[in-house]
Design an enzyme around this catalytic site. Structure first.
Site, PDB file in Angstrom:
ATOM      1  N   SER F  93       0.811  -1.219   0.000  1.00 47.65           N
ATOM      2  CA  SER F  93       0.000   0.000   0.000  1.00 47.65           C
ATOM      3  C   SER F  93       0.845   1.269   0.000  1.00 47.65           C
ATOM      4  CB  SER F  93      -0.961  -0.001   1.192  1.00 47.65           C
ATOM      5  OG  SER F  93      -0.265   0.266   2.384  1.00 47.65           O
ATOM      6  N   LYS F 136      -6.223   4.934   8.250  1.00 46.18           N
ATOM      7  CA  LYS F 136      -5.100   5.719   7.748  1.00 46.18           C
ATOM      8  C   LYS F 136      -5.459   7.212   7.657  1.00 46.18           C
ATOM      9  CE  LYS F 136      -3.012   1.967   5.024  1.00 46.18           C
ATOM     10  NZ  LYS F 136      -2.976   1.357   3.674  1.00 46.18           N
TER      11      LYS F 136
END
Ligand SMILES: [Ca+2]
Ligand SMILES: [Ca+2]
Ligand SMILES: [Ca+2]
Ligand SMILES: [Ca+2]
Ligand SMILES: [Ca+2]
Ligand SMILES: [Ca+2]
Ligand SMILES: [Ca+2]
Ligand SMILES: [Ca+2]
Ligand SMILES: [Ca+2]
Ligand SMILES: [Ca+2]
Ligand SMILES: [Ca+2]
Ligand SMILES: [Ca+2]
Lengths: 219, 219, 219, 219, 219, 219
Positions: F93, F136
């Site tokens: 990611s 996040k």
């Protein structure tokens, strides 16, 4: 074996600082030499480096390759932790020690032997924080070191006992060019070298000086 | 097999000293040869070297590459521990033995066969201390060796029994150039070689001689 | 499969001798071929070599590279233990067998097929002692071999049964040039090749002949 | 999937024979292609080869590199065991199959598809004995193969059942040039190729024909 | 995440088909890019490929290197299984998917996005049979795929449920050139590319068409 | 150590976002430097990358090599996860973070330091979905970040708490050129760079804009 600290200077030899066990620091000198290579140039580090220590050498090599332009392509860079022994070297807190030793060998610039240092390093020359700063400073003071370089980001972690406060000067730094300013002994050569480092990898540093008050430190 | 010691000299063969178990020393000869390479030049060591021994060969190679300028880029350096057997070689105390054998092969300079030696080595030519010096000296004396080279930093560790004191001369050294001075037999070739080594890697040594009384020894 | 021994000669094929288990010897032929390489030249050995056997091939390669000057840099040297089977090859006692097969292939010099040999090798061409000499000689005699080459340092270990004494001649040697003298069939080519080996790697041998009575054998 | 055997010929495809478990043989085709390389030329074999099978590919490569002079230095040789599946390939008995497939691809020489083969190979082109010859021949016969090539040294091991005796012709060989003589379909190209192989690697073969009655077979 | 199938075309992206567990198929897209290399050109595949999948990429590379002559020696070929996830990719049934993606990237030839495919590949371009064909076709149909390419040797294995029969066209193929004929969208470019592939690696295919009725399929 | 976020910009430093444990996000900065190489150019990533993270760096390198034409063949690309610590980096990611840092270093283009990002990447520049987007974004908001870049395919996964909604702007993207548009600070240089990326790797993107409504996203 006892380490005797002198006020002389030596090319390719830098006093690093490491932590042993929980709460004791030791001096861990790093030596470097730059030689013609056999095949393509390599960076060769000995002292039974564990994975993080090997990666820190790779990060240091970025600065070395950037700093020395392309004449390093047929050169081998040797890095030796001379007192690593059977247990080897772990962690990345010797990054600035390794960088200083290699730059000293590459430029034939002597290193002050009454200076010791600890600090991690980014691939762009930023000095990053490490652990165990207090124990390391005390070990340096006991060994007769006069000046200890630490990362600026570790400034608030220093809690040394009174008896050592008089013995050592602590210099917090945030870029490898500041490390070289303190550790290299030869005034004229040193500044030329620092200028070059600043021009090539120190743009972040200059930018910070130029006005950005809030530049994030990488830690 | 018995090792008979002669007072002759041989190119590329040096008597090393090792420790077996807790308290006994043995002679462990090292042989070297330098040949044209197939691909890029390599340093190839045999004798089932463990990790510290492999790293000591890398450290020695720094001095060899520095010493022999760039004509080593298409040469292979072969190093053989001829009596390593199944158990192999560990530790870095054969570093000066390996360096002497390779320099002898490279320069076609004969090595005195009644000399034995033990000592670690920095990438810049400093002789660093090792363990088991007393047992090693006694083993050398028993084998008929006349001269044993040890690291200066191990001078205070020598506690040999009276019977051996008459048999061997012990020579403490702090730089590889001193090792070569003692071990190579040919006077004129030897000095040329030593001069060159001093000029290239011996700057720390000269500096020390030049006046710094307190230069820290790396151990 | 039965090994039939002829008195003919073949290029690149040499009868080696190995020990199986505790007390039985077998013939273990080695074949070699030298070919153009794809990338940089390599030495490629098959027969599932264990670590000591792989290292012995490296030691042999030192002599090959020295012997054949630099025209080997774009050549691959193939070495095959043709009867190694699933258990593979261990130890360094086939070193002189491998060296002889490769030199035969390189020089297109036929090898006597009624000769068998055992012996380790230094990187400078010295033949070093091995184990199991008596069992190996007996296995060679049973297979019809006429001449067995062994290391000089193993001369006192030979205790073969009377029935084999008449069958084989035992030739102790101390340098690879003596092995080639016995094993290669072509007289003129052989001597040229031996001369060259002596000139290049045989200096220790000549020195010994020249007067040093006490030169230490590496074992 | 069923393997249908034709009497046609295909470039780069050879019917090998393998043993499954204790007592059953199977057809195991090998395909090869030769292509320009990206870096230095390589031999790339797929089919999950175990160690002995990988070494047999290295031995075959010696013959290929010798046979095709130096124009293979910028070519990759691809070898594929197309039915190896999850269990992979072990042993060295497909050596002559691999050699034939690669030579076919290299020379664009079609291979007879009603021929199957089994045999190990020395680095100099000798066909060496293998195991399971009887089971392999029976599997080939069942699959419709007309001709089976086996090592001469296995001639006495053939004990096939009567029903298969009429179905297949068994051709024992002792050199790779004989394998190509049988397996390649194009008469003129084939002989040129065989001549060359004989001249380069077949000296042992010619020598044998020339009069040495007792040349030891490598087994 | 849902895969939406379009009737558009994209360069370097091909819908593969895989089996999950015992009895369910999934779409597994492959993307490819061809770039200048840093060192010698390489084929770099990501998606945590297991051994058989890695070998299938090597087999595909044979066709790519053959197809693109020598201008690939300074190019890197990147292959990415974009949905492989933590479990990675096993088996060789994506071989034709990988080959199509790379050829598309190399030739800048768009791939039909309503086509999906499964099939192994020989180093000479033959499409070889795979497992799980029925489950794969059903998964493709559910995802909205219009055309599914399968190996000719798997034609008899297709047993899809009636509801899917109307949804997808199944095209059995035996050579990579047929895969490209179906999957690439641009008519003119496509035929040029196929012609070339046929001329270079398709000789087996042409031979078969030319009259040999019984050519053995490699399975 | 605290991360202070500024509104300045720095070359070669990008704020990535990672997930720790089950439900908490952290900032994970990536630094990059491009230097002359010693041997052939390499991509060197530190921070103890696990297998998926290493593969994501390989995928990013495809875009870098494509983007920078061939002048990267004698350059090393250094990538450093400056806060990876002992536990290292896993997953893919951070692909767009790595790509942005390297492109910034390569082009000497400053990166906005109040921007953070998460996203996987295909070898052709497509931004692919990742996990943990909500955690996040919240971690970025808490750290003072103003703008968070996420994959378009993750748009529906964003479920942040009300308190963070005002603090950060969320920008969904589907191609690396859009990431650079947001993250690089210098307007003119940035657009030139984006144009080039679009022209070279962005054909899929343009195609999509050109009219195909149903182009399948790779996830
Ligand atoms: Ca001073
Ligand atoms: Ca100073
Ligand atoms: Ca003497
Ligand atoms: Ca002397
Ligand atoms: Ca004879
Ligand atoms: Ca003779
Ligand atoms: Ca026929
Ligand atoms: Ca025929
Ligand atoms: Ca369409
Ligand atoms: Ca079409
Ligand atoms: Ca700003
Ligand atoms: Ca902006």
């Amino acid at each position: 074996y006892e380490l005797t600290v002198s006020d002389g200077d030596v090319v390719g030899r830098v006093n690093g600082l490491a932590v042993m066990g929980e709460d004791s620091g030791i001096m861990l000198p790093v030596m470097a030499e730059v030689t013609p290579s056999q095949g393509p140039g390599q960076v060769i580090a000995t002292g039974q480096l564990k994975e993080m220590a090997e990666e820190s050498v790779k990060n240091v090599s970025a600065i070395i390759k950037k700093f020395s332009d392309e004449d390093i392509s047929e050169k081998d860079v040797h890095i030796q932790f001379v007192q690593a022994g059977q247990q080897g070297v772990d962690g990345d807190s010797a990054s600035i020690t390794v960088a200083t030793a290699v730059i000293s060998a590459l430029e034939d610039a002597p290193v002050e032997q009454d200076v010791a240092m600890t600090g991690s390093l980014s691939v762009r020359g930023d000095v990053l924080p490490v652990g165990g700063v207090t124990h390391k400073i005390e070990a340096a003071a006991k060994a007769g070191i006069k000046t200890v370089i630490i990362p600026k980001a570790n400034e608030q972690d220093v809690m040394i006992e009174e008896e050592y406060e008089e013995m050592v000067e602590i210099i917090p730094v945030s870029h490898i060019s500041e490390v070289l300013e303190v550790a290299l002994s030869g005034e004229p050569e040193k500044d030329g070298l620092i200028d070059r480092l600043k021009n090539i990898t120190g743009s972040a540093l200059e930018r910070e000086i130029g006005g950005n008050t809030g530049r994030p430190s990488p830690q």
